[in-house]
Design an enzyme around this catalytic site. Structure first.
Site, PDB file in Angstrom:
ATOM      1  N   ASN A   9      -3.235   3.029  -4.279  1.00  0.00           N
ATOM      2  CA  ASN A   9      -3.911   4.152  -3.615  1.00  0.00           C
ATOM      3  C   ASN A   9      -3.654   5.384  -4.475  1.00  0.00           C
ATOM      4  OD1 ASN A   9      -4.706   6.257  -1.984  1.00  0.00           O
ATOM      5  ND2 ASN A   9      -3.153   5.902  -0.390  1.00  0.00           N
ATOM      6  N   LYS A  11      -4.741   8.315  -4.102  1.00  0.00           N
ATOM      7  CA  LYS A  11      -4.755   9.572  -3.319  1.00  0.00           C
ATOM      8  C   LYS A  11      -5.606  10.641  -4.024  1.00  0.00           C
ATOM      9  CE  LYS A  11      -0.404   8.309  -1.289  1.00  0.00           C
ATOM     10  NZ  LYS A  11       0.729   8.703  -0.495  1.00  0.00           N
ATOM     11  N   HIS A  94      -4.700   5.247   7.093  1.00  0.00           N
ATOM     12  CA  HIS A  94      -3.520   5.631   6.304  1.00  0.00           C
ATOM     13  C   HIS A  94      -2.754   6.720   7.051  1.00  0.00           C
ATOM     14  CE1 HIS A  94      -1.083   7.355   3.098  1.00  0.00           C
ATOM     15  NE2 HIS A  94      -1.197   6.182   2.505  1.00  0.00           N
ATOM     16  N   GLU A  96      -1.494   9.396   6.178  1.00  0.00           N
ATOM     17  CA  GLU A  96      -1.915  10.786   5.905  1.00  0.00           C
ATOM     18  C   GLU A  96      -3.174  11.117   6.688  1.00  0.00           C
ATOM     19  OE1 GLU A  96      -1.710  10.360   1.646  1.00  0.00           O
ATOM     20  OE2 GLU A  96       0.445  10.138   1.874  1.00  0.00           O
ATOM     21  N   GLU A 166       3.197   0.443   6.661  1.00  0.00           N
ATOM     22  CA  GLU A 166       3.708   1.560   5.873  1.00  0.00           C
ATOM     23  C   GLU A 166       4.524   2.484   6.774  1.00  0.00           C
ATOM     24  OE1 GLU A 166       1.206   2.235   2.150  1.00  0.00           O
ATOM     25  OE2 GLU A 166       0.257   3.361   3.733  1.00  0.00           O
ATOM     26  N   GLY A 172       6.017   8.179  -0.068  1.00  0.00           N
ATOM     27  CA  GLY A 172       6.150   9.324  -0.967  1.00  0.00           C
ATOM     28  C   GLY A 172       7.516   9.992  -0.916  1.00  0.00           C
ATOM     29  N   SER A 212       7.028   3.821  -1.037  1.00  0.00           N
ATOM     30  CA  SER A 212       7.914   3.935  -2.198  1.00  0.00           C
ATOM     31  C   SER A 212       8.191   2.594  -2.874  1.00  0.00           C
ATOM     32  CB  SER A 212       9.218   4.648  -1.809  1.00  0.00           C
ATOM     33  OG  SER A 212       8.934   5.964  -1.341  1.00  0.00           O
ATOM     34  N   GLY A 234       2.483   6.555  -5.249  1.00  0.00           N
ATOM     35  CA  GLY A 234       2.950   7.238  -6.458  1.00  0.00           C
ATOM     36  C   GLY A 234       3.022   6.350  -7.689  1.00  0.00           C
TER      37      GLY A 234
HETATM   38  C1  PEP Z   1       0.788   5.117   0.211  1.00  0.00           C
HETATM   39  O1  PEP Z   1       0.274   6.199   0.037  1.00  0.00           O
HETATM   40  O2  PEP Z   1       0.147   4.258   0.813  1.00  0.00           O
HETATM   41  C2  PEP Z   1       2.137   4.901  -0.300  1.00  0.00           C
HETATM   42  C3  PEP Z   1       2.746   3.822   0.053  1.00  0.00           C
HETATM   43  O3  PEP Z   1       2.666   5.878  -1.126  1.00  0.00           O
HETATM   44  P1  PEP Z   1       4.053   5.755  -1.978  1.00  0.00           P
HETATM   45  O4  PEP Z   1       4.018   4.440  -2.683  1.00  0.00           O
HETATM   46  O5  PEP Z   1       3.999   6.919  -2.908  1.00  0.00           O
HETATM   47  O6  PEP Z   1       5.171   5.846  -0.992  1.00  0.00           O
END
Ligand code: PEP
Length: 249
Positions: A9, A11, A94, A96, A166, A172, A212, A234
Protein backbone atom coordinates in the site's frame (compact mmCIF):
# COMPACT_ATOMS: atom_id res chain seq x y z
CA UNK A 1 -3.28 -24.79 0.56
CA UNK A 2 -3.56 -21.03 0.66
CA UNK A 3 -1.13 -18.99 -1.43
CA UNK A 4 0.85 -16.28 0.34
CA UNK A 5 -0.26 -12.87 -0.83
CA UNK A 6 2.00 -9.84 -0.29
CA UNK A 7 0.50 -6.42 -1.02
CA UNK A 8 2.12 -2.99 -0.98
CA UNK A 9 0.00 0.00 0.00
CA UNK A 10 1.89 3.02 -1.27
CA UNK A 11 -0.50 5.45 0.49
CA UNK A 12 -0.07 9.12 -0.56
CA UNK A 13 3.51 8.80 -1.73
CA UNK A 14 5.43 9.19 -5.00
CA UNK A 15 5.26 11.13 -8.21
CA UNK A 16 4.57 9.40 -11.52
CA UNK A 17 8.27 9.11 -12.33
CA UNK A 18 9.06 7.67 -8.88
CA UNK A 19 6.12 5.27 -9.06
CA UNK A 20 7.15 4.03 -12.50
CA UNK A 21 10.69 3.48 -11.29
CA UNK A 22 9.56 1.53 -8.20
CA UNK A 23 7.10 -0.56 -10.22
CA UNK A 24 9.78 -1.36 -12.83
CA UNK A 25 12.25 -2.35 -10.18
CA UNK A 26 9.69 -4.57 -8.39
CA UNK A 27 8.57 -6.19 -11.64
CA UNK A 28 12.17 -7.08 -12.40
CA UNK A 29 13.03 -8.40 -8.95
CA UNK A 30 9.79 -10.26 -8.30
CA UNK A 31 9.44 -11.96 -11.66
CA UNK A 32 10.68 -15.23 -10.17
CA UNK A 33 8.81 -14.67 -6.87
CA UNK A 34 6.74 -17.61 -5.69
CA UNK A 35 3.87 -15.76 -4.03
CA UNK A 36 1.01 -13.48 -5.13
CA UNK A 37 1.89 -9.79 -5.30
CA UNK A 38 0.00 -6.52 -5.49
CA UNK A 39 0.82 -2.84 -5.47
CA UNK A 40 -1.74 -0.15 -4.65
CA UNK A 41 -0.59 3.32 -5.72
CA UNK A 42 -2.52 6.59 -5.39
CA UNK A 43 -5.28 7.13 -7.96
CA UNK A 44 -3.15 9.62 -9.91
CA UNK A 45 -0.39 7.04 -10.35
CA UNK A 46 -2.54 4.09 -11.39
CA UNK A 47 -2.32 4.58 -15.15
CA UNK A 48 1.47 4.93 -14.99
CA UNK A 49 1.91 1.86 -12.79
CA UNK A 50 -0.61 -0.13 -14.85
CA UNK A 51 1.57 0.28 -17.94
CA UNK A 52 4.55 -1.13 -16.05
CA UNK A 53 2.93 -4.10 -14.27
CA UNK A 54 0.77 -5.24 -17.19
CA UNK A 55 1.72 -8.81 -18.07
CA UNK A 56 3.82 -9.27 -14.91
CA UNK A 57 3.01 -11.26 -11.77
CA UNK A 58 2.14 -8.04 -9.89
CA UNK A 59 -1.55 -7.20 -9.59
CA UNK A 60 -2.74 -3.63 -9.69
CA UNK A 61 -4.72 -2.34 -6.73
CA UNK A 62 -6.39 0.85 -5.56
CA UNK A 63 -6.41 2.11 -1.98
CA UNK A 64 -10.11 2.99 -1.89
CA UNK A 65 -13.19 3.36 -4.08
CA UNK A 66 -16.46 5.25 -3.86
CA UNK A 67 -19.60 3.57 -2.54
CA UNK A 68 -21.58 4.67 -5.62
CA UNK A 69 -21.05 3.83 -9.29
CA UNK A 70 -21.19 7.39 -10.58
CA UNK A 71 -22.87 10.75 -10.06
CA UNK A 72 -22.46 13.90 -8.01
CA UNK A 73 -19.71 12.73 -5.64
CA UNK A 74 -17.02 15.39 -5.71
CA UNK A 75 -13.56 14.06 -5.01
CA UNK A 76 -14.54 10.39 -5.18
CA UNK A 77 -13.31 7.75 -7.64
CA UNK A 78 -15.64 5.02 -8.83
CA UNK A 79 -15.10 1.33 -9.45
CA UNK A 80 -16.04 1.93 -13.10
CA UNK A 81 -13.17 4.40 -13.44
CA UNK A 82 -10.80 2.01 -11.66
CA UNK A 83 -11.83 -0.88 -13.89
CA UNK A 84 -11.18 1.34 -16.91
CA UNK A 85 -7.56 1.74 -15.71
CA UNK A 86 -7.04 -1.99 -15.27
CA UNK A 87 -7.36 -2.11 -11.48
CA UNK A 88 -8.24 -5.62 -10.27
CA UNK A 89 -8.24 -5.21 -6.49
CA UNK A 90 -9.47 -2.55 -4.09
CA UNK A 91 -8.36 -2.10 -0.50
CA UNK A 92 -11.40 -1.11 1.58
CA UNK A 93 -11.83 -0.19 5.22
CA UNK A 94 -8.17 0.68 5.80
CA UNK A 95 -7.75 2.06 9.31
CA UNK A 96 -6.79 5.48 7.91
CA UNK A 97 -10.14 5.52 6.06
CA UNK A 98 -11.99 4.33 9.18
CA UNK A 99 -10.36 6.61 11.73
CA UNK A 100 -9.03 9.68 9.90
CA UNK A 101 -11.85 9.91 7.34
CA UNK A 102 -14.58 8.46 9.58
CA UNK A 103 -15.75 5.70 7.25
CA UNK A 104 -18.14 3.47 9.16
CA UNK A 105 -18.92 -0.22 8.69
CA UNK A 106 -22.12 0.50 6.74
CA UNK A 107 -20.27 2.65 4.19
CA UNK A 108 -17.43 0.15 3.93
CA UNK A 109 -19.96 -2.64 3.38
CA UNK A 110 -21.59 -0.69 0.52
CA UNK A 111 -18.16 -0.29 -1.07
CA UNK A 112 -17.36 -4.00 -0.60
CA UNK A 113 -20.60 -5.11 -2.22
CA UNK A 114 -20.27 -2.66 -5.12
CA UNK A 115 -16.66 -3.66 -5.82
CA UNK A 116 -17.54 -7.35 -5.74
CA UNK A 117 -20.52 -6.75 -8.03
CA UNK A 118 -18.11 -5.24 -10.54
CA UNK A 119 -15.78 -8.22 -10.41
CA UNK A 120 -13.02 -6.79 -8.22
CA UNK A 121 -11.05 -8.60 -5.59
CA UNK A 122 -11.48 -6.82 -2.25
CA UNK A 123 -8.97 -6.57 0.57
CA UNK A 124 -11.14 -5.77 3.59
CA UNK A 125 -9.07 -4.31 6.43
CA UNK A 126 -10.05 -4.85 10.05
CA UNK A 127 -8.24 -4.12 13.28
CA UNK A 128 -8.51 -2.74 16.76
CA UNK A 129 -7.25 0.49 18.33
CA UNK A 130 -4.74 0.31 21.18
CA UNK A 131 -7.40 1.17 23.78
CA UNK A 132 -9.65 -1.56 22.41
CA UNK A 133 -6.82 -4.11 22.70
CA UNK A 134 -6.04 -2.94 26.24
CA UNK A 135 -9.70 -3.32 27.15
CA UNK A 136 -9.62 -6.94 25.90
CA UNK A 137 -11.86 -6.11 22.94
CA UNK A 138 -9.55 -6.91 19.99
CA UNK A 139 -11.46 -10.03 18.97
CA UNK A 140 -14.87 -8.41 19.33
CA UNK A 141 -13.82 -5.39 17.25
CA UNK A 142 -12.38 -7.56 14.49
CA UNK A 143 -15.45 -9.78 14.53
CA UNK A 144 -17.84 -6.84 14.25
CA UNK A 145 -15.84 -5.23 11.42
CA UNK A 146 -15.66 -8.55 9.55
CA UNK A 147 -19.36 -9.39 9.98
CA UNK A 148 -20.56 -5.89 9.10
CA UNK A 149 -18.09 -5.50 6.26
CA UNK A 150 -19.28 -8.73 4.65
CA UNK A 151 -23.01 -8.28 5.27
CA UNK A 152 -24.91 -9.33 2.14
CA UNK A 153 -21.80 -10.82 0.47
CA UNK A 154 -22.74 -14.13 -1.17
CA UNK A 155 -20.67 -17.24 -0.50
CA UNK A 156 -19.99 -17.41 -4.25
CA UNK A 157 -18.16 -14.06 -4.04
CA UNK A 158 -16.07 -14.86 -0.97
CA UNK A 159 -13.27 -16.26 -3.13
CA UNK A 160 -12.60 -12.67 -4.19
CA UNK A 161 -12.37 -11.41 -0.60
CA UNK A 162 -9.11 -11.16 1.32
CA UNK A 163 -9.11 -9.99 4.94
CA UNK A 164 -6.21 -7.87 6.20
CA UNK A 165 -5.84 -7.87 9.97
CA UNK A 166 -4.15 -4.59 10.79
CA UNK A 167 -4.00 -3.64 14.47
CA UNK A 168 -4.23 0.14 14.30
CA UNK A 169 -1.56 0.60 16.96
CA UNK A 170 0.93 -1.26 14.75
CA UNK A 171 0.38 0.72 11.55
CA UNK A 172 3.24 3.06 10.73
CA UNK A 173 4.44 2.97 14.34
CA UNK A 174 7.28 0.46 14.12
CA UNK A 175 5.42 -1.71 16.67
CA UNK A 176 4.46 -5.12 15.32
CA UNK A 177 2.08 -7.59 16.90
CA UNK A 178 4.01 -10.66 18.01
CA UNK A 179 3.56 -13.53 15.55
CA UNK A 180 1.65 -15.39 18.29
CA UNK A 181 -0.75 -12.51 19.02
CA UNK A 182 -1.32 -11.88 15.32
CA UNK A 183 -1.92 -15.57 14.64
CA UNK A 184 -4.46 -15.74 17.47
CA UNK A 185 -6.51 -12.94 15.94
CA UNK A 186 -6.17 -14.45 12.46
CA UNK A 187 -7.47 -17.76 13.83
CA UNK A 188 -10.34 -15.92 15.47
CA UNK A 189 -11.24 -14.13 12.22
CA UNK A 190 -11.03 -17.45 10.36
CA UNK A 191 -13.52 -18.79 12.90
CA UNK A 192 -15.82 -15.84 12.21
CA UNK A 193 -15.68 -16.65 8.47
CA UNK A 194 -16.45 -20.26 9.38
CA UNK A 195 -19.57 -19.21 11.30
CA UNK A 196 -20.70 -17.05 8.37
CA UNK A 197 -19.75 -19.23 5.39
CA UNK A 198 -18.78 -22.66 6.70
CA UNK A 199 -15.50 -24.48 7.36
CA UNK A 200 -14.38 -24.84 3.74
CA UNK A 201 -14.62 -21.10 3.14
CA UNK A 202 -12.81 -20.48 6.44
CA UNK A 203 -10.00 -22.77 5.37
CA UNK A 204 -9.66 -21.06 1.99
CA UNK A 205 -9.85 -17.37 2.88
CA UNK A 206 -6.56 -15.48 2.76
CA UNK A 207 -5.89 -13.37 5.86
CA UNK A 208 -2.99 -10.93 5.54
CA UNK A 209 -1.27 -9.29 8.48
CA UNK A 210 -0.47 -5.59 8.34
CA UNK A 211 1.31 -3.32 10.78
CA UNK A 212 5.01 -2.46 10.52
CA UNK A 213 5.91 -5.57 8.54
CA UNK A 214 9.62 -5.38 7.71
CA UNK A 215 12.23 -7.69 6.17
CA UNK A 216 13.32 -8.56 9.75
CA UNK A 217 9.93 -9.84 10.94
CA UNK A 218 8.22 -11.09 7.76
CA UNK A 219 9.37 -14.71 7.91
CA UNK A 220 8.36 -15.19 11.57
CA UNK A 221 4.91 -13.77 10.88
CA UNK A 222 4.40 -15.86 7.73
CA UNK A 223 5.47 -19.01 9.57
CA UNK A 224 2.28 -18.86 11.60
CA UNK A 225 -0.51 -21.17 10.53
CA UNK A 226 -3.16 -18.53 10.01
CA UNK A 227 -1.06 -15.74 8.50
CA UNK A 228 -1.27 -15.89 4.72
CA UNK A 229 0.60 -12.82 3.65
CA UNK A 230 1.08 -9.18 4.42
CA UNK A 231 -0.33 -5.75 3.68
CA UNK A 232 2.74 -3.55 3.79
CA UNK A 233 2.82 0.25 4.09
CA UNK A 234 6.14 1.98 4.80
CA UNK A 235 8.32 -0.92 3.73
CA UNK A 236 6.47 -1.13 0.40
CA UNK A 237 7.94 2.18 -0.74
CA UNK A 238 11.41 0.85 -1.50
CA UNK A 239 12.52 -2.17 -3.48
CA UNK A 240 15.21 -2.88 -0.85
CA UNK A 241 12.57 -3.41 1.84
CA UNK A 242 9.59 -4.75 -0.14
CA UNK A 243 11.43 -7.43 -2.11
CA UNK A 244 12.86 -9.26 0.94
CA UNK A 245 9.37 -9.29 2.46
CA UNK A 246 7.84 -10.49 -0.80
CA UNK A 247 10.49 -13.20 -1.12
CA UNK A 248 10.59 -14.20 2.54
CA UNK A 249 11.70 -17.72 3.18
C1 PEP B 1 -0.74 -0.18 6.09
O1 PEP B 1 -0.82 0.99 5.78
O2 PEP B 1 -1.62 -0.95 5.71
C2 PEP B 1 0.39 -0.60 6.90
C3 PEP B 1 0.38 -1.79 7.38
O3 PEP B 1 1.41 0.32 7.10
P1 PEP B 1 2.86 0.01 7.78
O4 PEP B 1 3.39 -1.22 7.13
O5 PEP B 1 3.66 1.23 7.47
O6 PEP B 1 2.61 -0.17 9.24
Amino acid sequence: MRDYYIAGNWKMHKTRAEAAELARSLAGQLKDGKHRYLVAPSFTLIETVAAVVKGTNIRLGAQNAASEEQGAHTGEVSVLQLKDLGVETVILGHSERRHTYKEDDALINRKVRLALRHGFEVILCVGELLEEREAGRAEAVCEAQTVKGLEGVAAADLGRVVIAYEPVWAIGTGKTATPEDADAIHAYIRGVIGKLYGPDAAGRIIIQYGGSVKPENAAQLMAKENIDGALVGGAALKTETFVPIAKFS
